[in-house]
Design an enzyme around this catalytic site. Structure first.
Site, mmCIF file in Angstrom:
data_model
loop_
_atom_site.group_PDB
_atom_site.id
_atom_site.type_symbol
_atom_site.label_atom_id
_atom_site.label_comp_id
_atom_site.label_asym_id
_atom_site.label_seq_id
_atom_site.Cartn_x
_atom_site.Cartn_y
_atom_site.Cartn_z
ATOM 1 N N ASP A 38 0.841 -1.189 0.000
ATOM 2 C CA ASP A 38 0.000 0.000 0.000
ATOM 3 C C ASP A 38 0.882 1.247 0.000
ATOM 4 O O ASP A 38 1.577 1.531 0.982
ATOM 5 C CB ASP A 38 -0.903 -0.026 1.249
ATOM 6 C CG ASP A 38 -1.978 1.052 1.230
ATOM 7 O OD1 ASP A 38 -1.796 2.054 0.518
ATOM 8 O OD2 ASP A 38 -2.986 0.881 1.939
ATOM 9 N N HIS A 39 0.827 2.003 -1.100
ATOM 10 C CA HIS A 39 1.715 3.159 -1.250
ATOM 11 C C HIS A 39 1.302 4.335 -0.369
ATOM 12 O O HIS A 39 2.036 5.325 -0.267
ATOM 13 C CB HIS A 39 1.731 3.597 -2.715
ATOM 14 C CG HIS A 39 2.970 4.349 -3.099
ATOM 15 N ND1 HIS A 39 4.064 4.482 -2.276
ATOM 16 C CD2 HIS A 39 3.295 5.032 -4.227
ATOM 17 C CE1 HIS A 39 4.995 5.191 -2.874
ATOM 18 N NE2 HIS A 39 4.548 5.552 -4.060
ATOM 19 N N ARG A 40 0.158 4.246 0.302
ATOM 20 C CA ARG A 40 -0.260 5.333 1.178
ATOM 21 C C ARG A 40 0.650 5.460 2.398
ATOM 22 O O ARG A 40 0.859 6.568 2.910
ATOM 23 C CB ARG A 40 -1.709 5.129 1.631
ATOM 24 C CG ARG A 40 -2.737 5.332 0.545
ATOM 25 C CD ARG A 40 -4.141 5.039 1.037
ATOM 26 N NE ARG A 40 -4.298 3.643 1.446
ATOM 27 C CZ ARG A 40 -5.422 3.142 1.946
ATOM 28 N NH1 ARG A 40 -6.488 3.919 2.101
ATOM 29 N NH2 ARG A 40 -5.502 1.860 2.288
#
Length: 459
Positions: A431-433
């Site tokens: 998850d790039h968040r």
């Protein structure tokens, strides 16, 4: 005394289950823990046991019904003087009186409704008046300021054009640029005029509903395939339907990044073969997945952001001090992901035994619903089937998943010459968040180094 048997809590974000089979009949005598029904929920088939001994008084569900968590499914008479199986309890005189009373009340209510309906038929309605009367009748003045805002149905909205919505040219241009339908916007200006802030508020509401409301409905209409040849339609089973919705929601809400690497597992494979003989005596089989479980547990403690979840509503990152890892298992009903808990506290032998047991029970429909929840990370090993690489989807609320492909011998340039080495392809989805690309590369590289030299995990 009657005991209600309800559908218990199943798993995170799972609120319903489907009745596959009912194993008792009304009037049957049962004991505690006897199976009443077979159920199927999100990636799990399980049995519903009785909490008490007694006689089945009432069955409130049928095969194929979708039951909600907390819904009453069975009523069991657990009193000492419960009737024997197959016999019905004769109604007593006292039992009939409340029923007669209730019946009398229903008749009175029905008579009252009929009386009201006759009165309504006698009274002229506004729609029944003649057109001439409507034109000549003097209507009272209406103060529009006191009228509530009008609400239109979907059918009425289709006939309303955005051109009829009161708004300035600049507001109309803004709505076109950001894709907002003016017909759907509630105006707060004078005379319900749509303002610039109204358009922005509508755009924000639409964005939030798409990102936090789960999977977006797929309204794509398929063509008629039958005109090209014979077709066959088959209903999705419960597991496939829920998998489709949950993975669609995960894909739409999680910005995925995929990282690839290869681990030199030549020495680790030799260790696995040698140590397998020890585990076989204990009834277990040592696999790369069991070894990966142990190494990944250490990696999650080294990189705690991979052992976390994202709370966008409160804009927080939730770090977890426990290490629970899900392992994807291929079954005839679809992909199941049972969870092995406290992986960091168990030996490779214990993990091998538990992994073999949980995989076998998953394939034989013996897995329990609570064994499919609580995972922080997941491993999907397709090496036994084949392939060089794949990109698994992160299953929320997790933030990462590891994909394992088939290992193969490759020439690797070492100390000035090519040598045959057994290389294992790994795929990391995250998850790039909350996880940056550099962190993803470090995590996967650390795991590759640990597989090449497991002693590194001790330092």
């Amino acid at each position: 005394m009657s005991k209600e048997i309800k559908l218990p809590e199943i798993a995170d974000n799972v609120t319903t289950a489907v009745v596959l089979d009912i194993l008792v009949s009304e009037g049957d005598s049962i004991n505690t823990d006897d199976v009443l029904a077979e159920m199927e929920s999100d990636k799990a088939s399980f049995e519903l046991p009785s909490e008490v001994s007694g006689v089945v008084k009432q069955i409130k569900v049928s095969i194929g019904d979708e039951v909600k968590v907390g819904q009453v499914m069975f009523v069991i008479d657990d009193s000492a003087d419960a009737p024997e199986s197959g016999k019905k309890k004769e109604p007593k005189e006292e039992d009939e009186k409340p029923a007669d009373k209730e019946k009398g009340q229903q008749e009175e209510e029905q008579q009252e409704e009929e009386k009201k309906s006759k009165q309504e038929e006698k009274e002229p309605t506004y729609e029944s008046k003649k057109q001439g009367d409507m034109e000549t009748e003097k209507r009272p003045a209406v103060d529009r300021k006191e009228m509530p805002p009008m609400e239109t149905t979907e059918e009425e909205t289709d006939h309303i054009s955005a051109a009829h919505v009161p708004a300035s040219p600049s507001v109309r241009r803004l709505a076109r640029e950001i894709g907002v339908d003016l017909v759907q916007v509630k105006g707060t200006g004078p005379g319900q005029r749509v303002t610039e802030s109204d358009v922005k508020a509508q755009a924000k509401s639409l964005l939030q509903s798409k990102t936090s409301g789960g999977a977006i409905a797929d309204d794509y209409r398929l063509p008629d395939f039958s005109k090209y040849g014979n077709i066959r339609r088959e209903k999705m089973d419960t597991i496939r339907k829920i998998t489709a919705h949950t993975l669609s929601a995960s894909w739409q809400t999680i910005p995925h990044v995929f990282q690839f690497d290869k681990a030199d597992v030549t020495q680790l494979e030799q260790f696995r073969k040698d140590y397998s003989k020890v585990l076989e005596k204990k009834g277990a089989k040592l696999t790369f997945t069991a070894i990966l479980l142990k190494l990944t547990a250490t990696a999650l403690k080294t990189f705690p952001r991979f052992n976390a979840s994202v709370d966008m509503q409160n804009e927080e990152i939730i770090y977890k001090d426990y290490v629970n890892i899900g392992v994807a298992v291929d079954t005839d009903r679809g992909l199941l992901v049972p969870v092995i808990r406290d992986v960091d506290k168990k030996t490779i032998t214990e993990l091998s035994l538990e992994l073999n047991d949980i995989a076998e029970r998953s394939r034989n429909k013996k897995i329990k619903p609570d064994e499919l929840q609580g995972g922080n990370f997941a491993i999907s090993n397709l090496g036994g089937i084949g392939g060089t690489n794949f990109t698994p989807i992160v299953y929320r609320p997790n933030v990462a998943i590891l994909g394992v492909s088939r290992s193969q011998m490759e020439p690797v340039f070492i100390d000035g010459e090519f040598k045959p080495r057994l290389m294992l392809p790994l795929s990391l989805s995250y998850d790039h968040r909350i996880i940056d690309g550099a962190d993803g590369a470090r995590f996967l590289r650390w795991l590759c180094d640990a597989m090449q030299n497991p002693l590194l995990t001790m330092f």
